[in-house]
Each structure stands twice: as structure tokens, then as C-alpha cells.
Design a protein around this motif. Structure first.
Motif, PDB file in Angstrom:
ATOM      1  N   THR A 178     -55.202 -20.415 -28.154  1.00 42.24           N
ATOM      2  CA  THR A 178     -55.482 -19.473 -27.445  1.00 42.24           C
ATOM      3  C   THR A 178     -56.593 -18.910 -27.857  1.00 42.24           C
ATOM      4  O   THR A 178     -57.148 -18.306 -27.107  1.00 42.24           O
ATOM      5  N   SER A 179     -57.426 -19.148 -28.799  1.00 44.37           N
ATOM      6  CA  SER A 179     -58.246 -18.657 -29.286  1.00 44.37           C
ATOM      7  C   SER A 179     -60.037 -18.574 -28.678  1.00 44.37           C
ATOM      8  O   SER A 179     -60.503 -17.282 -28.607  1.00 44.37           O
ATOM      9  N   GLN A 180     -59.977 -19.426 -26.866  1.00 47.04           N
ATOM     10  CA  GLN A 180     -60.856 -19.322 -26.504  1.00 47.04           C
ATOM     11  C   GLN A 180     -60.573 -18.004 -25.340  1.00 47.04           C
ATOM     12  O   GLN A 180     -61.245 -17.956 -24.880  1.00 47.04           O
ATOM     13  N   LEU A 181     -58.910 -17.567 -25.042  1.00 52.50           N
ATOM     14  CA  LEU A 181     -59.140 -16.695 -24.203  1.00 52.50           C
ATOM     15  C   LEU A 181     -59.694 -15.304 -24.512  1.00 52.50           C
ATOM     16  O   LEU A 181     -60.139 -14.949 -25.421  1.00 52.50           O
ATOM     17  N   PRO A 182     -60.118 -14.878 -22.978  1.00 50.22           N
ATOM     18  CA  PRO A 182     -60.935 -13.971 -23.545  1.00 50.22           C
ATOM     19  C   PRO A 182     -60.128 -12.295 -23.753  1.00 50.22           C
ATOM     20  O   PRO A 182     -61.148 -11.754 -24.457  1.00 50.22           O
ATOM     21  N   ASN A 183     -59.077 -12.420 -23.142  1.00 48.83           N
ATOM     22  CA  ASN A 183     -58.168 -11.489 -24.408  1.00 48.83           C
ATOM     23  C   ASN A 183     -56.881 -11.808 -25.055  1.00 48.83           C
ATOM     24  O   ASN A 183     -56.570 -12.505 -24.686  1.00 48.83           O
ATOM     25  N   PRO A 184     -57.060 -11.260 -26.540  1.00 52.48           N
ATOM     26  CA  PRO A 184     -55.873 -12.377 -26.121  1.00 52.48           C
ATOM     27  C   PRO A 184     -54.745 -12.130 -26.021  1.00 52.48           C
ATOM     28  O   PRO A 184     -54.236 -10.451 -25.804  1.00 52.48           O
TER      29      PRO A 184
END
Length: 126
Positions: free
Chosen positions: A66-72
Motif C-alpha cells: 500500500t506504499s503508493q496510496l495517497p492516504n495511509p
């Protein structure tokens, strides 16, 4: 007097519980990264300054995915995604029981595990 009666005996530490220094060596990361996970509430603390190696493994898998998601995402969803990756996105009742066991030994409930898996499945579009 019996020697055993006057000497303290260390409590039995389960094999999944490891100190930060050991986990850092195992995962090839800096100990401060592991402490950061704990401080952010993503990695539960166990007694005696230990952490659960299996929890950390699933957490890191989920974070990588999920590292590329804009929001954690919430930590329990990240953990669920990492767990799904660990079981290759397929699981049976025994896998679910084992996964719930990881949550339970880290102070969470079976229901919280199922909720995290449900959210992870939803996120993954399964």
C-alpha cells in the motif's frame, strides 16, 4: 535450601516474541523503524519489550503493498492486507483461526481480525 526455591526463573517467552534488536536483524531494517511502528500504534508491544515477529511480517507486507496510496490505511487494514498476501489470497478455516490467534495474542479480538480481513478483502477487490 533448594537452589530452585531461591533463584528466580525467567518467564517462558513464546517463540514469536522477539526484542527489537533481533527483529531488526531478521528484517534487515533499523531498530528505529520498528520502534516507529510501535509508537504509531501499528505494532503492538508485548511484555518484556518484545514484539510479535509474525505481526511485523504481515505489517511490512501490507505496508509494501500500500506504499503508493495517497492516504495511509488504518493499521488493522494494512495488517489484514499483509496477512492475505501471506496466505496467497486464499485461506480456509484453519488459516483464519491462526490469523485470529495472531490478533488475540497481541491484545485484539477474533472479531477485530475478521473485520480487518473483511476490510482488506474489500480493498483488494476480492
Amino acid at each position: 535450601m533448594n537452589t530452585a526455591a531461591v533463584q528466580s526463573i525467567a518467564p517462558e517467552i513464546p517463540p514469536y516474541a522477539m526484542p527489537v534488536s533481533t527483529l531488526a536483524r531478521m528484517f534487515g531494517i533499523d531498530a528505529s523503524e520498528i520502534e516507529g511502528y510501535a509508537e504509531q500504534g501499528m505494532l503492538p508491544r508485548l511484555p518484556f519489550g518484545m514484539h510479535d515477529a509474525f505481526w511485523l511480517l504481515a505489517l511490512r507486507r501490507g505496508l509494501n503493498a500500500t506504499s503508493q496510496l495517497p492516504n495511509p490505511l488504518k493499521p488493522h487494514v494494512v495488517m489484514g492486507i499483509g496477512w492475505l498476501i501471506g496466505v496467497d489470497m486464499t485461506f480456509d478455516a484453519d488459516d483464519l483461526a491462526a490469523g485470529a490467534g495472531i490478533f488475540e495474542r497481541n491484545g485484539l479480538t477474533h472479531e477485530e481480525f475478521l473485520a480487518s480481513i473483511g476490510a482488506a478483502i474489500s480493498f483488494c477487490g476480492m
